[in-house]
Design a protein around this motif. Structure first.
Motif, PDB file in Angstrom:
ATOM      1  N   UNK A 391     -19.102  -0.122  13.726  1.00 36.07           N
ATOM      2  CA  UNK A 391     -18.148   0.807  14.335  1.00 36.07           C
ATOM      3  C   UNK A 391     -18.175   2.204  13.710  1.00 36.07           C
ATOM      4  N   UNK A 392     -18.400   2.273  12.390  1.00 38.47           N
ATOM      5  CA  UNK A 392     -18.273   3.558  11.692  1.00 38.47           C
ATOM      6  C   UNK A 392     -19.592   4.082  11.113  1.00 38.47           C
ATOM      7  N   UNK A 393     -20.566   3.213  10.901  1.00 37.74           N
ATOM      8  CA  UNK A 393     -21.874   3.643  10.444  1.00 37.74           C
ATOM      9  C   UNK A 393     -21.945   4.129   9.011  1.00 37.74           C
ATOM     10  N   UNK A 394     -20.942   3.836   8.215  1.00 39.62           N
ATOM     11  CA  UNK A 394     -20.997   4.238   6.804  1.00 39.62           C
ATOM     12  C   UNK A 394     -20.132   3.314   5.956  1.00 39.62           C
ATOM     13  N   UNK A 395     -20.570   3.124   4.723  1.00 40.65           N
ATOM     14  CA  UNK A 395     -19.814   2.279   3.795  1.00 40.65           C
ATOM     15  C   UNK A 395     -20.080   2.767   2.378  1.00 40.65           C
ATOM     16  N   UNK A 396     -19.016   3.021   1.638  1.00 46.78           N
ATOM     17  CA  UNK A 396     -19.130   3.495   0.269  1.00 46.78           C
ATOM     18  C   UNK A 396     -19.079   2.296  -0.685  1.00 46.78           C
ATOM     19  N   UNK A 397     -20.207   1.973  -1.300  1.00 48.57           N
ATOM     20  CA  UNK A 397     -20.277   0.815  -2.198  1.00 48.57           C
ATOM     21  C   UNK A 397     -19.364   0.962  -3.409  1.00 48.57           C
ATOM     22  N   UNK A 398     -19.112   2.214  -3.805  1.00 47.92           N
ATOM     23  CA  UNK A 398     -18.253   2.437  -4.967  1.00 47.92           C
ATOM     24  C   UNK A 398     -16.803   2.053  -4.683  1.00 47.92           C
ATOM     25  N   UNK A 399     -16.473   1.911  -3.393  1.00 48.73           N
ATOM     26  CA  UNK A 399     -15.104   1.519  -3.030  1.00 48.73           C
ATOM     27  C   UNK A 399     -14.761   0.130  -3.560  1.00 48.73           C
ATOM     28  N   UNK A 400     -15.777  -0.697  -3.783  1.00 49.72           N
ATOM     29  CA  UNK A 400     -15.549  -2.042  -4.334  1.00 49.72           C
ATOM     30  C   UNK A 400     -14.838  -1.946  -5.684  1.00 49.72           C
ATOM     31  N   UNK A 401     -15.261  -0.979  -6.502  1.00 51.32           N
ATOM     32  CA  UNK A 401     -14.646  -0.791  -7.819  1.00 51.32           C
ATOM     33  C   UNK A 401     -13.402   0.094  -7.729  1.00 51.32           C
ATOM     34  N   UNK A 402     -13.454   1.080  -6.843  1.00 54.59           N
ATOM     35  CA  UNK A 402     -12.315   1.993  -6.693  1.00 54.59           C
ATOM     36  C   UNK A 402     -11.063   1.254  -6.234  1.00 54.59           C
ATOM     37  N   UNK A 403     -11.244   0.262  -5.353  1.00 51.52           N
ATOM     38  CA  UNK A 403     -10.094  -0.490  -4.845  1.00 51.52           C
ATOM     39  C   UNK A 403      -9.392  -1.287  -5.939  1.00 51.52           C
ATOM     40  N   UNK A 404     -10.154  -1.711  -6.944  1.00 52.35           N
ATOM     41  CA  UNK A 404      -9.557  -2.461  -8.062  1.00 52.35           C
ATOM     42  C   UNK A 404      -8.548  -1.586  -8.806  1.00 52.35           C
ATOM     43  N   UNK A 405      -8.791  -0.283  -8.838  1.00 53.21           N
ATOM     44  CA  UNK A 405      -7.879   0.666  -9.497  1.00 53.21           C
ATOM     45  C   UNK A 405      -6.802   1.148  -8.531  1.00 53.21           C
ATOM     46  N   UNK A 406      -7.225   1.486  -7.308  1.00 58.75           N
ATOM     47  CA  UNK A 406      -6.320   2.151  -6.365  1.00 58.75           C
ATOM     48  C   UNK A 406      -5.288   1.215  -5.741  1.00 58.75           C
ATOM     49  N   UNK A 407      -5.647  -0.048  -5.526  1.00 54.19           N
ATOM     50  CA  UNK A 407      -4.682  -0.983  -4.928  1.00 54.19           C
ATOM     51  C   UNK A 407      -3.456  -1.190  -5.827  1.00 54.19           C
ATOM     52  N   UNK A 408      -3.624  -1.426  -7.148  1.00 57.08           N
ATOM     53  CA  UNK A 408      -2.432  -1.534  -8.011  1.00 57.08           C
ATOM     54  C   UNK A 408      -1.603  -0.244  -8.038  1.00 57.08           C
ATOM     55  N   UNK A 409      -2.284   0.922  -8.030  1.00 54.87           N
ATOM     56  CA  UNK A 409      -1.542   2.194  -8.026  1.00 54.87           C
ATOM     57  C   UNK A 409      -0.755   2.330  -6.727  1.00 54.87           C
ATOM     58  N   UNK A 410      -1.377   1.932  -5.604  1.00 63.82           N
ATOM     59  CA  UNK A 410      -0.686   1.977  -4.312  1.00 63.82           C
ATOM     60  C   UNK A 410       0.520   1.043  -4.324  1.00 63.82           C
ATOM     61  N   UNK A 411       0.340  -0.151  -4.906  1.00 62.07           N
ATOM     62  CA  UNK A 411       1.457  -1.095  -5.011  1.00 62.07           C
ATOM     63  C   UNK A 411       2.591  -0.543  -5.851  1.00 62.07           C
ATOM     64  N   UNK A 412       2.244   0.131  -6.941  1.00 62.47           N
ATOM     65  CA  UNK A 412       3.262   0.747  -7.795  1.00 62.47           C
ATOM     66  C   UNK A 412       4.009   1.844  -7.026  1.00 62.47           C
ATOM     67  N   UNK A 413       3.258   2.679  -6.297  1.00 62.65           N
ATOM     68  CA  UNK A 413       3.888   3.734  -5.499  1.00 62.65           C
ATOM     69  C   UNK A 413       4.771   3.158  -4.397  1.00 62.65           C
ATOM     70  N   UNK A 414       4.327   2.036  -3.830  1.00 65.59           N
ATOM     71  CA  UNK A 414       5.119   1.362  -2.801  1.00 65.59           C
ATOM     72  C   UNK A 414       6.476   0.943  -3.367  1.00 65.59           C
TER      73      UNK A 414
END
Length: 659
Positions: A391-414
């Motif tokens: 559908x989008x034709x692109x995927x950032x492999x670094x997001x695999x590691x970035x999500x490990x950091x960003x998901x907890x921060x998003x949860x904290x902000x939530x």
């Protein structure tokens, strides 16, 4: 006594039934192929659940769509006519200088005649209206049906409209009357507006927009640059209220139960009430509905003292979601939501049970949560990768590691966002919480911006439908199927499909003529050079026709853009193509570009020389001839190409050029 099939089997065959039902409306001949399924219960009674599941899917689709398809056929004669519609607003999106409304028509007037058809109409206005769902409205304007796509990879507006049961659209209609009435939607709108006001007053502009997105799903005020950075970094899912955000909410509710210690029955009522309210508050997206149903089913198992398999919970949530709206199966949000959660269950289990991974988790001790977080991210990424690339034709492999950091921060902000809403009336506390949110959100946006710029970790390739099926099949073979014989059989089929696709794909020199309202625009690949001819295009055509074609064809760079329109004085909307450009060739001496190198036709001797090809321009720049070996293509007039008389009126067709 035979073992009852898993709910996931019922879910899969209900989906097959829905697909069959839609194909039946596209072409009646698909009905004949149902004969083998109808015979199943007669000779193989133990597999009757297959027939019943497919039948249920077909019934659901027909109940939901029969009236729409009937009215849709009867609306052809009203296309282009001025009509008056009286009805109810189903959905409304308000932007800064425009608005979009979806209206359920109760009355459809043509020349004062009331046509009794149950239709839904989409309207676009260049004004901002403060309408609310379920408001009564009457409008008048030109009714238009969606036009079928004429170009390869062009946005299929008809299919999108049908999936949403929208019969047509009206541009900037005249509002005859509008009446707001008391409803649940008005209460929800009032609550949403109150939350938005709290964030807008207490937080900085970027922080407020981010919090509005993750708490209530309001993304209208998010800057385009911010959305693009989240998309490029592979973390766009954080901005869309989904099962992840429902998980944050559940953790808060579980924390409250641990503090106050109320019984499980009371907890179930509270959770169910909060989740249903949250689904309504956030716009009832497929992923939120799925997560809400899954949570309620899981909680019901405790007082019933029943152990329910997680796959059965997912399937049951899917079945309930399809009963509510069977057309969800054709929408990307539903597909990604269920693919992601299935991947988390199936692929996570497979990876975590690998001996070296298990040993790594044990050795990590207290830090094992980091490894588990990476496994979760990897699992979701593997499962959704084929769909994202399709559908989008692109995927950032670094997001695999970035999500490990960003998901907890998003949860904290939530969590901080919920606290800010609660303590808003207490100045000292609210200021302190707002400061924390501003700090963490700005830090998070900086991380997202950094990750989005890591280009060497990006997969940029749009796969076709064959490649999508192959990748999904490989995932099934590796992570789901255990039988060695079936694995070998499926791999053999995949190899045959892949080899066959090489003979179907067009390679080498070719030209594609775009079907547009004006001009003779085309794309050509000659001697390894990508050349785009642009002629009298509207901005919408550049965005909806040219750009999707280049994107789906995996054109990484345009070596030349040749402007056939003498009225084009500057680069204008060319930058919207979002693709590297070598040269812009213009017939004008005064053409202006701040971003690209410009070649004037007269300065290059009225010819562009490639290895085996030439592009000739007439002296007065009113004709362009593309020449390759014995092939000639003259824009605007008929030419001989491979012995066939064609011209640029043969639009929407690819012509291969052979030596």
């Amino acid at each position: 006594m035979s073992k009852r099939p898993s709910n996931i089997i019922f879910f899969i065959f209900i989906i097959i039934g829905l697909l069959y039902a839609k194909l039946f409306y596209v072409h009646f001949s698909f009905f004949i192929s149902l004969t083998p399924i109808a015979i199943v219960p007669l000779f193989m009674s133990k597999y009757r659940y297959i027939f019943l599941s497919v039948l249920l899917g077909m019934i659901l689709f027909n109940i939901h769509n029969m009236a729409f398809y009937y009215s849709d056929k009867n609306l052809e004669k009203f296309d282009g006519q001025v009509v008056t519609i009286k009805g109810t607003i189903k959905e409304h999106k308000n932007f800064r200088f425009s608005s979009i409304s979806i209206i359920q028509a109760d009355d459809f007037y043509v020349d004062d005649d009331n046509i009794k058809l149950p239709i839904i109409v989409s309207t676009y206005s260049n004004k901002s209206y403060k309408y609310i769902k379920n408001d009564s409205i009457a409008i008048s304007g030109k009714f238009q049906r969606y036009v079928a796509a004429k170009n390869l990879y062009e946005k299929d507006e008809i299919n999108i409209a049908r999936n949403n049961k929208i019969s047509g659209f009206m541009l900037s209609p005249k509002v005859i009357s509008h009446k707001s009435k008391f409803s649940v939607s008005k209460i929800i709108h009032s609550i949403r507006s109150g939350i938005i006001n709290i964030f807008n007053q207490r937080l900085s502009f970027k922080s407020a927009n981010f919090m509005n997105a993750i708490i209530i799903g309001s993304r209208e005020s998010l800057e385009k640059g911010t959305i693009k950075e989240f998309s490029e970094s592979g973390t766009i899912h954080l901005l869309a209220v989904s099962g992840l955000h429902v998980g944050f909410l559940l953790l808060i509710l579980i924390f409250f139960r641990r503090i106050f210690g109320y019984r499980i029955n009371i907890h179930l009522v509270i959770v169910a009430t909060v989740l249903i309210s949250y689904i309504l508050l956030t716009g009832s997206s497929p992923s939120v509905i799925r997560a809400g149903i899954m949570s309620i089913i899981a909680l019901l198992s405790f007082p019933m003292k029943r152990k329910i398999k997680i796959l059965d919970i997912i399937a049951t949530a899917g079945i309930f979601s399809l009963i509510i709206d069977p057309n969800q199966i054709f929408k990307l949000g539903f597909i990604l939501s269920f693919t992601a959660v299935l991947s988390l269950v199936i692929i996570y289990k497979f990876i975590s049970e690998l001996s070296f991974v298990n040993n790594l988790i044990l050795k990590a001790g207290r830090g094992s949560f980091i490894i588990k977080g990476i496994i979760v991210s990897v699992s979701a990424s593997i499962g959704t990768l084929p769909i994202v690339l399709y559908y989008f034709g692109k995927f950032n492999l670094f997001s695999i590691f970035a999500n490990v950091i960003l998901i907890p921060i998003t949860g904290f902000n939530y969590l901080m966002g919920i606290i800010l809403i609660v303590v808003n009336k207490v100045p000292i506390l609210s200021d302190f919480v707002a400061f924390i949110i501003d700090t963490t959100v700005i830090t998070m946006l900086e991380i997202v911006s950094f990750v989005s710029g890591i280009n060497f970790m990006k997969i940029i390739y749009k796969i076709n439908i064959v490649e999508l099926v192959v990748l999904l099949s490989l995932i099934v073979i590796i992570f789901i199927i255990h039988s060695h014989k079936i694995k070998v059989l499926l791999l053999s089929v995949i190899i045959v499909v892949v080899v066959s696709s090489f003979f179907i794909n067009i390679t080498g020199n070719h030209i594609y003529c775009f079907s547009t309202d004006h001009g003779n625009s085309a794309f050509a690949t000659l001697d390894g050079q990508n050349i785009l001819f642009l002629d009298k295009l509207k901005g919408r055509e550049l965005k909806n026709i040219i750009k999707p074609y280049l994107f789906a064809s995996n054109v990484a760079k345009l070596d030349y853009i040749i402007l056939l329109d003498k009225n084009m004085k500057d680069e204008g909307k060319i930058s919207e193509l979002d693709i590297p450009i070598g040269f812009i060739v213009s017939p004008r001496n005064d053409f202006i570009s701040e971003n690209y190198e410009v070649l004037n036709i007269s300065s290059i001797g009225n010819v562009i020389k490639l290895f085996n090809s030439r592009i000739y321009f007439s002296e007065n720049n009113d004709q362009v001839i593309l020449a390759y070996s014995e092939n000639r293509f003259l824009f605007g007039k008929s030419v001989s190409l491979n012995g066939e008389e064609i011209n640029t009126k043969n639009q929407g067709v690819i012509f291969s050029m052979k030596r």
